[in-house]
Design a protein around this motif. Structure first.
Motif, PDB file in Angstrom:
ATOM      1  N   ALA A 196      81.345  -4.230 -48.749  1.00 45.56           N
ATOM      2  CA  ALA A 196      81.213  -4.910 -50.603  1.00 45.56           C
ATOM      3  C   ALA A 196      82.890  -6.163 -50.139  1.00 45.56           C
ATOM      4  O   ALA A 196      82.764  -6.714 -50.841  1.00 45.56           O
ATOM      5  CB  ALA A 196      81.394  -3.516 -51.462  1.00 45.56           C
ATOM      6  N   ILE A 197      83.433  -5.749 -49.450  1.00 44.20           N
ATOM      7  CA  ILE A 197      84.502  -6.705 -49.448  1.00 44.20           C
ATOM      8  C   ILE A 197      84.583  -7.316 -49.044  1.00 44.20           C
ATOM      9  O   ILE A 197      85.168  -9.163 -48.929  1.00 44.20           O
ATOM     10  CB  ILE A 197      85.852  -5.795 -48.638  1.00 44.20           C
ATOM     11  N   THR A 198      83.350  -7.378 -47.550  1.00 49.33           N
ATOM     12  CA  THR A 198      83.283  -9.251 -47.417  1.00 49.33           C
ATOM     13  C   THR A 198      82.095  -9.962 -47.832  1.00 49.33           C
ATOM     14  O   THR A 198      82.626 -11.215 -48.167  1.00 49.33           O
ATOM     15  CB  THR A 198      82.364  -8.290 -45.829  1.00 49.33           C
ATOM     16  N   ARG A 199      81.481  -9.286 -49.330  1.00 51.56           N
ATOM     17  CA  ARG A 199      80.260  -9.772 -49.290  1.00 51.56           C
ATOM     18  C   ARG A 199      81.718 -10.968 -51.256  1.00 51.56           C
ATOM     19  O   ARG A 199      81.278 -11.388 -51.616  1.00 51.56           O
ATOM     20  CB  ARG A 199      79.487  -9.264 -50.141  1.00 51.56           C
ATOM     21  N   ASN A 200      82.501  -9.850 -51.237  1.00 51.02           N
ATOM     22  CA  ASN A 200      83.744 -10.250 -52.024  1.00 51.02           C
ATOM     23  C   ASN A 200      85.353 -11.456 -51.865  1.00 51.02           C
ATOM     24  O   ASN A 200      85.297 -10.860 -52.644  1.00 51.02           O
ATOM     25  CB  ASN A 200      83.753  -9.629 -53.428  1.00 51.02           C
ATOM     26  N   ALA A 201      85.184 -11.023 -50.421  1.00 56.54           N
ATOM     27  CA  ALA A 201      86.380 -11.909 -50.018  1.00 56.54           C
ATOM     28  C   ALA A 201      86.913 -13.309 -51.013  1.00 56.54           C
ATOM     29  O   ALA A 201      87.749 -13.353 -50.880  1.00 56.54           O
ATOM     30  CB  ALA A 201      86.431 -12.296 -49.015  1.00 56.54           C
ATOM     31  N   GLU A 202      86.331 -14.073 -51.261  1.00 56.57           N
ATOM     32  CA  GLU A 202      86.232 -14.978 -51.717  1.00 56.57           C
ATOM     33  C   GLU A 202      87.184 -15.007 -53.000  1.00 56.57           C
ATOM     34  O   GLU A 202      87.263 -16.223 -53.704  1.00 56.57           O
ATOM     35  CB  GLU A 202      85.129 -16.260 -51.813  1.00 56.57           C
ATOM     36  N   ARG A 203      87.369 -13.941 -53.172  1.00 55.13           N
ATOM     37  CA  ARG A 203      87.057 -13.181 -54.971  1.00 55.13           C
ATOM     38  C   ARG A 203      88.960 -13.066 -54.480  1.00 55.13           C
ATOM     39  O   ARG A 203      89.850 -13.420 -55.561  1.00 55.13           O
ATOM     40  CB  ARG A 203      86.873 -12.309 -55.368  1.00 55.13           C
ATOM     41  N   ASN A 233      90.991  -9.235 -40.848  1.00 53.16           N
ATOM     42  CA  ASN A 233      89.848 -10.244 -39.903  1.00 53.16           C
ATOM     43  C   ASN A 233      88.412  -9.596 -40.222  1.00 53.16           C
ATOM     44  O   ASN A 233      87.422 -10.936 -40.541  1.00 53.16           O
ATOM     45  CB  ASN A 233      90.750  -9.876 -38.471  1.00 53.16           C
ATOM     46  N   LYS A 234      88.284  -8.351 -40.165  1.00 53.46           N
ATOM     47  CA  LYS A 234      86.628  -8.179 -40.219  1.00 53.46           C
ATOM     48  C   LYS A 234      86.462  -8.173 -41.391  1.00 53.46           C
ATOM     49  O   LYS A 234      84.476  -8.782 -41.421  1.00 53.46           O
ATOM     50  CB  LYS A 234      86.219  -6.678 -40.713  1.00 53.46           C
ATOM     51  N   CYS A 235      86.793  -8.193 -42.380  1.00 52.02           N
ATOM     52  CA  CYS A 235      86.332  -8.530 -43.938  1.00 52.02           C
ATOM     53  C   CYS A 235      86.197  -9.781 -44.296  1.00 52.02           C
ATOM     54  O   CYS A 235      86.074 -10.234 -45.354  1.00 52.02           O
ATOM     55  CB  CYS A 235      86.356  -7.310 -44.689  1.00 52.02           C
ATOM     56  N   GLN A 236      86.625 -10.915 -43.337  1.00 49.43           N
ATOM     57  CA  GLN A 236      87.153 -12.249 -44.000  1.00 49.43           C
ATOM     58  C   GLN A 236      88.345 -12.402 -45.107  1.00 49.43           C
ATOM     59  O   GLN A 236      88.293 -13.809 -45.410  1.00 49.43           O
ATOM     60  CB  GLN A 236      85.697 -12.573 -44.468  1.00 49.43           C
ATOM     61  N   LEU A 237      88.961 -11.321 -44.895  1.00 47.90           N
ATOM     62  CA  LEU A 237      90.240 -12.106 -45.586  1.00 47.90           C
ATOM     63  C   LEU A 237      91.100 -12.070 -44.903  1.00 47.90           C
ATOM     64  O   LEU A 237      91.730 -13.596 -45.454  1.00 47.90           O
ATOM     65  CB  LEU A 237      90.578 -10.823 -46.354  1.00 47.90           C
ATOM     66  N   LEU A 238      91.281 -12.066 -43.645  1.00 43.68           N
ATOM     67  CA  LEU A 238      92.406 -12.961 -43.171  1.00 43.68           C
ATOM     68  C   LEU A 238      92.876 -14.196 -43.190  1.00 43.68           C
ATOM     69  O   LEU A 238      93.835 -14.377 -43.450  1.00 43.68           O
ATOM     70  CB  LEU A 238      92.513 -12.377 -41.806  1.00 43.68           C
ATOM     71  N   LYS A 239      91.247 -14.538 -43.283  1.00 43.46           N
ATOM     72  CA  LYS A 239      91.302 -16.671 -42.761  1.00 43.46           C
ATOM     73  C   LYS A 239      91.484 -16.782 -44.426  1.00 43.46           C
ATOM     74  O   LYS A 239      92.075 -18.319 -44.625  1.00 43.46           O
ATOM     75  CB  LYS A 239      89.967 -17.381 -42.358  1.00 43.46           C
ATOM     76  N   LEU A 240      91.606 -16.001 -45.716  1.00 43.54           N
ATOM     77  CA  LEU A 240      91.685 -17.178 -46.596  1.00 43.54           C
ATOM     78  C   LEU A 240      93.234 -16.809 -46.773  1.00 43.54           C
ATOM     79  O   LEU A 240      93.644 -17.806 -48.395  1.00 43.54           O
ATOM     80  CB  LEU A 240      90.680 -16.160 -47.228  1.00 43.54           C
ATOM     81  N   ILE A 241      93.567 -15.329 -46.479  1.00 45.64           N
ATOM     82  CA  ILE A 241      95.143 -15.493 -47.052  1.00 45.64           C
ATOM     83  C   ILE A 241      96.429 -15.641 -45.896  1.00 45.64           C
ATOM     84  O   ILE A 241      96.958 -15.913 -46.018  1.00 45.64           O
ATOM     85  CB  ILE A 241      95.439 -13.540 -47.450  1.00 45.64           C
ATOM     86  N   PHE A 242      96.018 -16.156 -44.969  1.00 44.70           N
ATOM     87  CA  PHE A 242      97.172 -16.493 -43.747  1.00 44.70           C
ATOM     88  C   PHE A 242      96.052 -17.263 -42.450  1.00 44.70           C
ATOM     89  O   PHE A 242      95.727 -16.209 -41.483  1.00 44.70           O
ATOM     90  CB  PHE A 242      97.216 -14.737 -42.831  1.00 44.70           C
TER      91      PHE A 242
END
Length: 489
Positions: A196-203, A233-242
């Motif tokens: 769910a973190i991966t699905r909602n990463a853009e939020r 990185n695994k949840c696709q958050l890294l590229k958005l925040i860093f």
């Protein structure tokens, strides 16, 4: 089946809990200790922050508690949020009325209504933070655990109480908190929650930089911070925040020549540093030490991949990264900048002949941060070649020995030139100008190169010789040295 209350009853013997329960009984309000304090009881972690939820006014309970505690109790009321805090001795007790929340798509700020204990537990981020213990006399010490939080604690599991897509979409900061708790506690994130973190990463884009960096700093302060960055990185958050850190990922091969994955190397360096120090800014320096490698990467047919001057380019990147991420733009930033800029110097020394001059310059440039710099450089050796690692360790020990010897002999660390700029202006009757800086730099370089000792008389004589070679006349010589004319005069 109610779990054995002896697991937590010892913690409720503190008189503050029976007092809060008594006040709640007099007010006719059900009252519970909830959240992190309860979680930490079972994790056997010390906690001074106590969250109290009540069915009714939390502000009224806090006000009454503060009055009954008397001197030494400090009450803070936040009417807009319906909360209050009582600070008493070493405790911080937060009071809030039970509530239910609803969210709009473009904000993490909820619409809040009065609710039941069940409503309040439903809105909690994770099952391990939804545990509540009753403080009212009739049910004192009873655990209310509707989502199996106690079982999740035992299984070391991070899981949301309700649908994780709704939980994370409502408040995307909870995605960062899930990763932070996983990193801090050594827990795994349950599969559906992780997906769910991966699905909602853009939020995450609706969350302020200040809230994100607060979570990142808690990840950085953990025992093994790489765990958090691998999850980001695994949840696709890294590229958005860093994105700068995300850019380190990957290996490129050309003509059969490849380079190491600088992302995984950086995380290893970070963990190596974290194993030896709690200094969070040294940890940030470790995370950022190779941050300019994607920008400076070049391919040379003769030698393969190069990253020339990545330390200097990285040093220049630090202020913009700190500014964008809402990290402090003060001495902490300058410290990280310095270490990023200098991190190649001891490594170069360890690869080459260790000259006194090079060690003096390293001491001068690093100042009081020389030990931290050496720690960073030692952590930077992540080769799987044991012979190479052993060689570097031996050479670093030689560098350390040289640093100690030269510091004792020449007093270079934090050196101030023996002759100040003001004295130079007076001696040569010069206004503030580039000539003053040139003379001052010449004295500094002569000391660092071992041409003269770090002493005023030697510096003065050198300065006169230097000025004479450039036909700069002495107008006001220092009287204490007038009996010692410059060489060749």
């Amino acid at each position: 089946m109610q779990p054995d209350s002896s697991l937590w009853s010892e913690h409720l013997k503190h008189p503050i809990f029976s007092l809060i329960g008594s006040i709640a009984d007099q007010a006719g309000q059900p009252c519970y200790v909830i959240g992190g304090y309860v979680r930490d009881i079972f994790l056997k972690r010390p906690s001074k922050d106590i969250d109290i939820v009540t069915l009714g006014s939390g502000i009224n309970l806090a006000t009454t508690l503060s009055k009954q505690l008397g001197k030494g109790a400090y009450l803070s009321v936040f009417k807009n949020f319906g909360t209050a805090q009582v600070k008493y001795r070493n405790l911080e007790i937060e009071f809030v009325g039970a509530r239910k929340e609803s969210y709009s798509r473009d904000s993490r700020k909820p619409v809040v209504e009065n609710g039941t204990l069940s409503d309040d537990q439903n809105r909690r981020d994770f099952t391990i933070n939804a545990l509540a213990i009753c403080l009212n006399k009739e049910h004192f010490g009873e655990l209310i655990d509707p989502f199996g939080g106690l079982s999740d604690l035992g299984n070391k599991t991070i899981r949301t109480p309700l649908n994780p897509d709704i939980t994370f979409s409502d408040d995307p900061l909870r995605m960062m908190r899930a990763i932070r708790f996983s990193t801090q506690l050594g827990f795994h994130i349950e599969e559906n929650t992780l997906n769910a973190i991966t699905r909602n990463a853009e939020r995450i884009n609706i969350i302020s930089k200040e809230r994100i960096i607060d979570e990142l700093n808690k990840i950085m302060a953990s025992e093994k911070p790489s765990t958090g960055y691998l999850l980001l990185n695994k949840c696709q958050l890294l590229k958005l925040i860093f994105p700068e850190l995300d850019a380190l990922k990957g290996v490129e091969t050309k003509d059969g020549k490849g380079h190491k994955d600088n992302f995984f190397h950086t995380l290893q360096v970070l963990d190596n540093v974290a194993a030896r120090t709690d200094n969070i800014w040294l940890r940030w320096a470790a995370l950022l030490h190779d941050i300019a490698k994607p920008i400076t990467k070049r391919y040379d047919e003769k030698i393969g991949w190069t990253f020339h001057n990545h330390n200097f380019v990285g040093e220049k990147m630090i202020p913009s990264i700190f500014r964008k991420m809402k990290l402090p733009l003060n001495e902490k930033m300058k410290y990280v900048q310095k270490l990023v800029g200098l991190h190649m110097r001891p490594i170069i020394l360890a690869e080459d002949t260790v000259t006194d001059s090079a060690v003096r310059r390293l001491l001068f440039d690093a100042g009081d941060d020389i030990e931290d710099l050496m720690l960073l450089c030692e952590a930077d050796i992540t080769s799987k070649n044991r012979e190479k690692v052993a060689r570097f360790r031996d050479n670093f020990q030689l560098v350390r020995t040289k640093l100690k010897e030269i510091e004792e002999k020449d007093r270079i660390r934090n050196m101030q030139p023996p002759i100040s700029g003001e004295e130079i202006m007076a001696i040569f009757n010069l206004p503030p100008c580039s000539q003053v800086g040139t003379i001052k730099s010449a004295i500094k370089d002569a000391i660092l190169d071992g041409i003269i000792p770090n002493e005023k008389e030697a510096a003065y004589q050198f300065m006169l010789d230097f000025a004479r070679s450039r036909q700069i006349p002495v107008v006001n010589p220092l009287p204490e040295y007038t009996d010692s004319p410059p060489k060749g005069s």
